[in-house]
Design a protein around this motif. Structure first.
Motif, PDB file in Angstrom:
ATOM      1  N   GLY A 175      -7.624   5.492   1.258  1.00  0.00           N
ATOM      2  CA  GLY A 175      -7.453   4.787  -0.006  1.00  0.00           C
ATOM      3  C   GLY A 175      -6.975   5.665  -1.144  1.00  0.00           C
ATOM      4  N   THR A 176      -6.693   6.954  -0.853  1.00  0.00           N
ATOM      5  CA  THR A 176      -6.165   7.877  -1.875  1.00  0.00           C
ATOM      6  C   THR A 176      -4.704   7.543  -2.152  1.00  0.00           C
ATOM      7  OG1 THR A 176      -7.671   9.638  -1.207  1.00  0.00           O
ATOM      8  CG2 THR A 176      -5.720  10.274  -2.478  1.00  0.00           C
ATOM      9  N   GLN A 177      -4.364   7.364  -3.422  1.00  0.00           N
ATOM     10  CA  GLN A 177      -2.982   7.094  -3.801  1.00  0.00           C
ATOM     11  C   GLN A 177      -2.262   8.414  -4.046  1.00  0.00           C
ATOM     12  OE1 GLN A 177      -1.427   3.944  -4.116  1.00  0.00           O
ATOM     13  NE2 GLN A 177       0.430   5.209  -4.239  1.00  0.00           N
ATOM     14  N   LEU A 178      -1.181   8.636  -3.311  1.00  0.00           N
ATOM     15  CA  LEU A 178      -0.422   9.882  -3.423  1.00  0.00           C
ATOM     16  C   LEU A 178       0.777   9.692  -4.347  1.00  0.00           C
ATOM     17  CD1 LEU A 178      -0.458  10.986   0.327  1.00  0.00           C
ATOM     18  CD2 LEU A 178      -2.142  11.443  -1.457  1.00  0.00           C
ATOM     19  N   GLY A 214       0.796  -1.226   0.000  1.00  0.00           N
ATOM     20  CA  GLY A 214       0.000   0.000   0.000  1.00  0.00           C
ATOM     21  C   GLY A 214       0.820   1.263   0.000  1.00  0.00           C
ATOM     22  N   GLU A 215       2.095   1.178  -0.344  1.00  0.00           N
ATOM     23  CA  GLU A 215       2.984   2.330  -0.263  1.00  0.00           C
ATOM     24  C   GLU A 215       2.396   3.560  -0.966  1.00  0.00           C
ATOM     25  OE1 GLU A 215       3.802  -0.622  -1.336  1.00  0.00           O
ATOM     26  OE2 GLU A 215       5.618  -1.367  -0.337  1.00  0.00           O
ATOM     27  N   GLY A 216       2.369   4.683  -0.232  1.00  0.00           N
ATOM     28  CA  GLY A 216       1.867   5.916  -0.798  1.00  0.00           C
ATOM     29  C   GLY A 216       0.363   6.046  -0.786  1.00  0.00           C
ATOM     30  N   THR A 217      -0.323   5.144  -0.084  1.00  0.00           N
ATOM     31  CA  THR A 217      -1.779   5.182  -0.006  1.00  0.00           C
ATOM     32  C   THR A 217      -2.214   5.636   1.382  1.00  0.00           C
ATOM     33  OG1 THR A 217      -1.960   3.358  -1.590  1.00  0.00           O
ATOM     34  CG2 THR A 217      -3.900   3.831  -0.241  1.00  0.00           C
TER      35      THR A 217
END
Length: 304
Positions: A301-304, A256-259
């Motif tokens: 759950g937003t991916q950055l 989930g890296e960056g989420t």
């Protein structure tokens, strides 16, 4: 002593203050980098912190773009200084400049030499996870921070930002410089060890974009190292947001890296997670993450 002071940023200004406050010494001139375009529109010429302080004190200021020319070197030598005190000046000093003062040039360097020679010792020490750093009063020579050290002091890094650590090192550096100036003979130059040499290359703005595949510990170090400038950042909904402080959480979210994993802007990293506490949206002031999220919510759950 008759002193030429050479420096440019706020770090150097704090050292200059210490020298000006010390009895028995006279600053006869100040050298600094020329004013640069800046201000809100990026068009105004902005004087360095050292120049502003020198002008307040009524000191003559020189701002050459180079010290390599014969005229610039003759002007420097004519000041007949006993010593030059250098702190984050920003120009390489030719041998003629190093040799002009009776006792040479003394540099306030923000690391425990020979570790972190170079342009960004404070940031590199934080990024590397060093437990401590310090200040060395170095007798300058032609090499890049290779000169012998007359006196040094140590500072624990702990959770300090680059801004906080720089301020602490400037205060310590000012005190140590006065100790050396008051008793040069009692602080003879000691050659640096040949082992443990590292180089602190200049910070590239590209380094400020956060890579969440790294561990939460590394990401948090980056955030501290880039505070206040250039500011570690992420892109949220097409907008660049700087993260200026964060806490490390032990929870792991494999893959989930960056989420974001909740509505409080907790972000999964390669190992662990971070939760920003101070943020800054583009064109706005610094605020808490909680306050920002009230008007700029970021869903889980937003991916950055």
């Amino acid at each position: 002593m008759r002193i030429i002071f050479m420096g440019t940023p706020a770090f150097a200004r704090d050292v200059l203050d210490a020298v000006l406050a010390a009895p028995g010494h006279q600053v006869v001139a100040v050298y600094t980098q020329p004013a640069r375009p800046g201000g809100r529109r990026g068009r105004e010429l902005v004087k360095s912190p050292v120049q502003l302080r020198a002008e307040e004190a009524g000191l003559p200021v020189y701002d050459p773009v180079s010290l390599k020319g014969a005229e610039a070197q003759a002007t420097f030598a004519a000041l007949d200084a006993d010593v030059a005190v250098v702190a984050a000046y920003g120009l390489l000093l030719p041998q003629a400049i190093l040799d002009a003062p009776k006792h040479g040039c003394l540099n306030v360097h923000g690391s425990l030499l020979p570790r972190w020679r170079g342009a960004a010792p404070v940031q590199r020490a934080i990024l590397a996870g060093d437990a401590e750093t310090g200040v060395g009063i170095m007798q300058m020579e032609a090499g890049l921070d290779t000169g012998p050290v007359r006196l040094e002091g140590r500072v624990a890094i702990e959770r300090q930002t680059a801004c906080e650590l720089t301020d602490a090192l400037a205060a310590l550096g000012g005190r140590l410089m006065i100790e050396v100036l008051d008793d040069l003979a009692g602080h003879p130059p000691v050659p640096q060890p040949e082992d443990g040499i590292t180089y602190a290359r200049k910070i590239d703005k590209a380094e400020a974009r956060i890579d969440f595949t790294k561990s939460a510990v590394e990401v948090e170090r980056l955030i501290r190292a880039m505070n206040p400038a250039p500011g570690a950042w992420v892109e949220i909904a097409g907008e660049r947001v700087k993260l200026l402080a964060a806490e490390v959480l032990p929870f792991s979210f494999p893959g989930g890296e960056g989420t974001t994993v909740d509505a409080a802007l907790t972000i999964a990293c390669g190992d662990g997670a971070i939760r920003p506490t101070l943020v800054q949206r583009a064109g706005r002031g610094v605020t808490s993450a909680e306050e920002m999220l009230r008007g700029f919510p970021v869903r889980s759950g937003t991916q950055l």
